[in-house]
Each structure stands twice: as structure tokens, then as C-alpha cells.
Design a protein around this motif. Structure first.
Motif, mmCIF file in Angstrom:
data_model
loop_
_atom_site.group_PDB
_atom_site.id
_atom_site.type_symbol
_atom_site.label_atom_id
_atom_site.label_comp_id
_atom_site.label_asym_id
_atom_site.label_seq_id
_atom_site.Cartn_x
_atom_site.Cartn_y
_atom_site.Cartn_z
ATOM 1 N N PHE A 1 -118.024 73.004 -103.946
ATOM 2 C CA PHE A 1 -117.172 74.083 -104.457
ATOM 3 C C PHE A 1 -116.888 75.061 -103.324
ATOM 4 N N VAL A 2 -115.634 75.463 -103.198
ATOM 5 C CA VAL A 2 -115.260 76.485 -102.219
ATOM 6 C C VAL A 2 -114.746 77.695 -102.987
ATOM 7 N N ILE A 3 -115.358 78.845 -102.719
ATOM 8 C CA ILE A 3 -114.900 80.090 -103.341
ATOM 9 C C ILE A 3 -114.297 80.900 -102.199
ATOM 10 N N THR A 4 -112.981 81.006 -102.201
ATOM 11 C CA THR A 4 -112.330 81.556 -101.011
ATOM 12 C C THR A 4 -111.548 82.830 -101.297
ATOM 13 N N GLU A 5 -111.493 83.709 -100.298
ATOM 14 C CA GLU A 5 -110.623 84.880 -100.420
ATOM 15 C C GLU A 5 -109.182 84.385 -100.323
ATOM 16 N N SER A 6 -108.255 85.150 -100.902
ATOM 17 C CA SER A 6 -106.862 84.702 -100.861
ATOM 18 C C SER A 6 -105.909 85.881 -100.703
ATOM 19 N N THR A 7 -106.434 86.966 -100.077
ATOM 20 C CA THR A 7 -105.633 88.181 -99.948
ATOM 21 C C THR A 7 -104.267 87.905 -99.326
ATOM 22 N N TYR A 8 -104.247 87.118 -98.242
ATOM 23 C CA TYR A 8 -102.975 86.798 -97.576
ATOM 24 C C TYR A 8 -102.586 85.342 -97.829
ATOM 25 N N GLY A 9 -103.030 84.833 -98.959
ATOM 26 C CA GLY A 9 -102.807 83.419 -99.265
ATOM 27 C C GLY A 9 -101.348 83.063 -99.470
ATOM 28 N N ASP A 10 -100.501 84.073 -99.740
ATOM 29 C CA ASP A 10 -99.098 83.767 -100.028
ATOM 30 C C ASP A 10 -98.187 84.166 -98.874
ATOM 31 N N ARG A 11 -98.784 84.314 -97.680
ATOM 32 C CA ARG A 11 -97.890 84.742 -96.595
ATOM 33 C C ARG A 11 -98.316 84.152 -95.259
ATOM 34 N N LEU A 12 -97.349 84.003 -94.380
ATOM 35 C CA LEU A 12 -97.646 83.473 -93.053
ATOM 36 C C LEU A 12 -97.780 84.638 -92.080
ATOM 37 N N HIS A 13 -98.904 84.683 -91.387
ATOM 38 C CA HIS A 13 -99.065 85.720 -90.371
ATOM 39 C C HIS A 13 -98.225 85.363 -89.159
ATOM 40 N N GLN A 14 -97.575 86.377 -88.584
ATOM 41 C CA GLN A 14 -96.786 86.113 -87.384
ATOM 42 C C GLN A 14 -97.693 86.119 -86.164
ATOM 43 N N LEU A 15 -97.524 85.137 -85.321
ATOM 44 C CA LEU A 15 -98.279 85.112 -84.075
ATOM 45 C C LEU A 15 -97.344 85.581 -82.966
ATOM 46 N N TYR A 16 -97.731 86.608 -82.251
ATOM 47 C CA TYR A 16 -96.895 87.102 -81.157
ATOM 48 C C TYR A 16 -97.793 87.774 -80.122
ATOM 49 N N ASP A 17 -97.200 88.124 -78.989
ATOM 50 C CA ASP A 17 -97.951 88.726 -77.891
ATOM 51 C C ASP A 17 -98.186 90.201 -78.215
ATOM 52 N N LYS A 18 -99.350 90.507 -78.772
ATOM 53 C CA LYS A 18 -99.615 91.855 -79.277
ATOM 54 C C LYS A 18 -99.764 92.870 -78.143
ATOM 55 N N GLU A 19 -100.322 92.409 -77.000
ATOM 56 C CA GLU A 19 -100.481 93.326 -75.860
ATOM 57 C C GLU A 19 -99.131 93.867 -75.398
ATOM 58 N N THR A 20 -98.144 92.965 -75.282
ATOM 59 C CA THR A 20 -96.820 93.383 -74.824
ATOM 60 C C THR A 20 -96.162 94.305 -75.844
ATOM 61 N N ALA A 21 -96.277 93.962 -77.121
ATOM 62 C CA ALA A 21 -95.699 94.815 -78.171
ATOM 63 C C ALA A 21 -96.318 96.213 -78.097
ATOM 64 N N LEU A 22 -97.621 96.277 -77.848
ATOM 65 C CA LEU A 22 -98.318 97.562 -77.797
ATOM 66 C C LEU A 22 -97.868 98.395 -76.592
ATOM 67 N N ILE A 23 -97.810 97.778 -75.428
ATOM 68 C CA ILE A 23 -97.469 98.550 -74.225
ATOM 69 C C ILE A 23 -96.003 99.008 -74.279
ATOM 70 N N GLU A 24 -95.148 98.236 -74.950
ATOM 71 C CA GLU A 24 -93.753 98.673 -75.097
ATOM 72 C C GLU A 24 -93.680 99.957 -75.940
ATOM 73 N N ILE A 25 -94.465 99.992 -77.001
ATOM 74 C CA ILE A 25 -94.483 101.198 -77.855
ATOM 75 C C ILE A 25 -95.055 102.391 -77.075
ATOM 76 N N VAL A 26 -96.132 102.136 -76.320
ATOM 77 C CA VAL A 26 -96.740 103.206 -75.514
ATOM 78 C C VAL A 26 -95.694 103.766 -74.544
ATOM 79 N N ASN A 27 -95.052 102.886 -73.790
ATOM 80 C CA ASN A 27 -94.124 103.338 -72.753
ATOM 81 C C ASN A 27 -92.900 104.059 -73.334
#
Ligand SMILES: [Zn+2]
Length: 329
Positions: free
Chosen positions: A207-233
């Protein structure tokens, strides 16, 4: 064997399960309900079991929606041990008294308002003393080592990669000749997160009892460091201040790690001060550094073998209310 779902069902907070196996009664998590008032009111309801009858508890991780009702449980007669990883035991030491403090000040504020209307005073859900009592019942368990709770019940804590110390629980229940394997996912992390190891791959389960908070959505994978430094600058170029509201446990340390990497890569202007304005986040960062052995391989390269904080002079800690007020002005 009997399994009851007592929280985080039809809602994402208040995780709590009761596992009964012949002679044993164990809770898996005992979290606080958070969010809308209608949901928070569940916190004040009576437990669906007698806390004194519970033998022990297995805690997946230190977030308040998984551990926040442990002080109430202890106050109402729970005498068992709460098993959790070392990092989780260290984190609850700051999370539970902080949560108790919030409960006390919320009750105080409501009573001040209520007094004017002539209402009866309300009691906080629990106080700092209850939280301190609860902390005495925590016991650390290493990852990947068998914890034998009885002849018929054994558990492994596997890294869930969600926050430091987080665990997937692999529980084996023996009834007669038959052994059943239950897997409680707890909250699960994504692979390739900074600092944290990837969630453990579990092979097989009944039996697997699993969390499903984001079970209905796809997380976006992207370069978070670049996104962050762009906002900073962008913000600095306009002469602004960047204010980042951030969870004290996990997110703050992830951001610090990104900033450190950007600093090493020469992409972060060294004249920009980075200020952590939260005693809880500062204490959580200290707990992270104490438990650096749980970091993933990439982060261990940064922190070395002794968990030494790298030289990062532009980070300032704001630890007192006076410092925080000074920052506002
Ligand atoms: Zn969580």
C-alpha cells in the motif's frame, strides 16, 4: 491491521494517520490544520482517539502541518516517543516553540478584542510550556536503519528530499505469517534541488499512502539562478530594494545557496547587502549547517567535509527586533 485517515484528507494540511496493528497503536504525523478559518477550527476539535492509548508516533518532517499538534497531543496525555530523523528533531526544537508563541499571541489579540465586546476569554491551542514538554519525547532515528518497534512492526526512514530531515516511511506490519509493506510518502521533493538529496526510490509496496498536493499540475523546470539574478539586477538598476517573502525552513536556505553560487560565478554585485530579517530563518539556517551531512553531493563540495560556512561577507543577519525596526527606517 487498521489504518485511519485523520487529516490532510479533502484538504492539504493537518496530516495525521492512526495505524493499529494488534497490540500496537502508532500515529504517523500529527499536523496542524492551516489556511481558512473553517479549516483551522479543526485544530480545536477533540482527537478521534485517546492520546494516552497511543504507543508512539512516526514523524515524516518538521513542517507545522505535519508536527504542529504534537504539543496538544502531549498535553492531552500522549506519553509515547516521537521518532524522527536527527535534522527533524533539531528543526522541531525551533518550530514548535515558535508555533506555540504564535498561538499565545493570537489568543491574546483575540481576547483583547473580545474583552471590549464582553466575550469569555479563549485559551491558546497550546503554549510554549506545552511545546517544551513535547520536545522531551522526541528521539532521533538514522536514515536507512531498521527501527524495530515491536516483534510485528518495523520501520525505515528514507530521504524524501522535501526539506532537510524529511522522510518517506517504509513500514512493515507482520500479522501471523504475512508481512504487509506500507509506504507513507510524506511530502516529496523534486529531484535536482539545491542542498537536498533526491527523493529515495522505493522498490515495491503493498500500500502506498501518498501526498498529492501538486498531483494535478506539472512543475516547470527552469534555470532558477538566472531568473533570480535578473530580478535582482532589474530592481537594483531602478534603485529599489528587493524584498523576498520566504519560508524560514527550506526556502530561505535554498535562496542563500543560489546567492552564494551567483557570488562564486561573479554574477552577483558584491556591494548588494543580503539581509535575513527573521530569527526563525536564521536559527533554521544554523540547524541546516549542523546537519550538513544530509546535504547532496554538490552542496557537500561547497561546504567541504566539515560543514564550514563559506566566506560570504555580503550576508547580514538581523536577529533582534531593534535591528529589524532599524531596517525598516
Ligand atoms: Zn512539508
Amino acid at each position: 491491521m487498521r489504518l485511519e485517515f485523520l487529516g490532510a484528507a479533502h484538504t492539504v494540511t493537518g496530516s495525521c494517520y492512526l495505524l493499529e496493528t494488534g497490540e500496537n497503536r502508532y500515529l504517523i504525523d500529527c499536523g496542524m490544520f492551516q489556511g481558512a478559518k473553517r479549516i483551522r477550527e479543526y485544530n480545536y476539535e477533540e482527537f478521534a482517539f485517546n492520546p494516552a492509548d497511543i504507543d508512539g508516533m512516526l514523524l515524516t518532517h518538521a513542517h507545522v502541518d505535519h508536527c504542529g499538534l504534537v504539543p496538544k497531543l502531549v498535553r492531552e496525555g500522549f506519553k509515547g516517543t516521537v521518532y524522527a530523523t536527527q535534522a527533524t528533531c533539531d528543526l522541531v526544537r525551533i518550530m514548535l516553540p515558535d508555533s506555540a508563541h504564535i498561538q499565545e499571541s493570537d489568543a491574546e489579540l483575540m481576547n483583547r478584542k473580545g474583552r471590549r465586546r464582553g466575550d469569555e476569554p479563549i485559551q491558546p491551542l497550546y503554549g510554549v510550556d506545552d511545546a517544551m514538554d513535547a520536545l522531551k519525547q522526541f528521539a532521533p532515528v538514522p536514515y536507512d536503519q531498521e527501527l524495530r518497534l515491536s516483534d510485528n512492526l518495523r520501520v525505515f526512514f528514507r530521504d524524501a528530499g522535501h526539506i532537510l530531515g524529511s522522510a518517506i516511511l517504509e513500514i512493515y506490519v507482520k500479522e501471523g505469517d504475512k508481512e504487509t509493506k506500507l509506504v507513507f510518502s510524506g511530502d516529496l521533493g523534486q529531484p535536482d534541488q539545491p542542498l537536498l538529496r533526491d527523493p529515495t526510490i522505493i522498490h515495491g509496496a503493498d500500500f502506498v499512502i501518498t501526498e498529492s498536493t501538486y498531483g494535478d499540475r506539472l512543475h516547470q523546470l527552469y534555470d532558477k539562478e538566472t531568473a533570480l539574478i535578473e530580478i535582482v539586477n532589474e530592481t537594483m538598476d531602478r534603485g529599489g530594494n528587493l524584498i523576498i517573502p520566504s519560508f524560514a525552513v527550506g526556502r530561505t536556505q535554498t535562496l542563500l545557496y543560489y546567492f552564494y553560487r551567483l557570488h562564486c560565478e561573479g554574477r552577483l554585485d558584491p556591494d548588494i547587502p543580503i539581509i535575513i530579517d527573521s530569527p526563525l530563518a536564521i536559527n533554521a539556517t544554523r540547524v541546516f549547517l549542523k546537519n550538513f551531512r544530509d546535504f547532496d553531493e554538490d552542496s557537500l563540495k561547497v561546504f567541504g567535509k566539515d560543514g564550514k560556512v563559506p566566506d560570504f561577507a555580503q550576508v547580514h543577519l538581523c536577529e533582534t527586533a531593534a535591528e529589524s525596526r532599524a531596517l525598516n527606517t
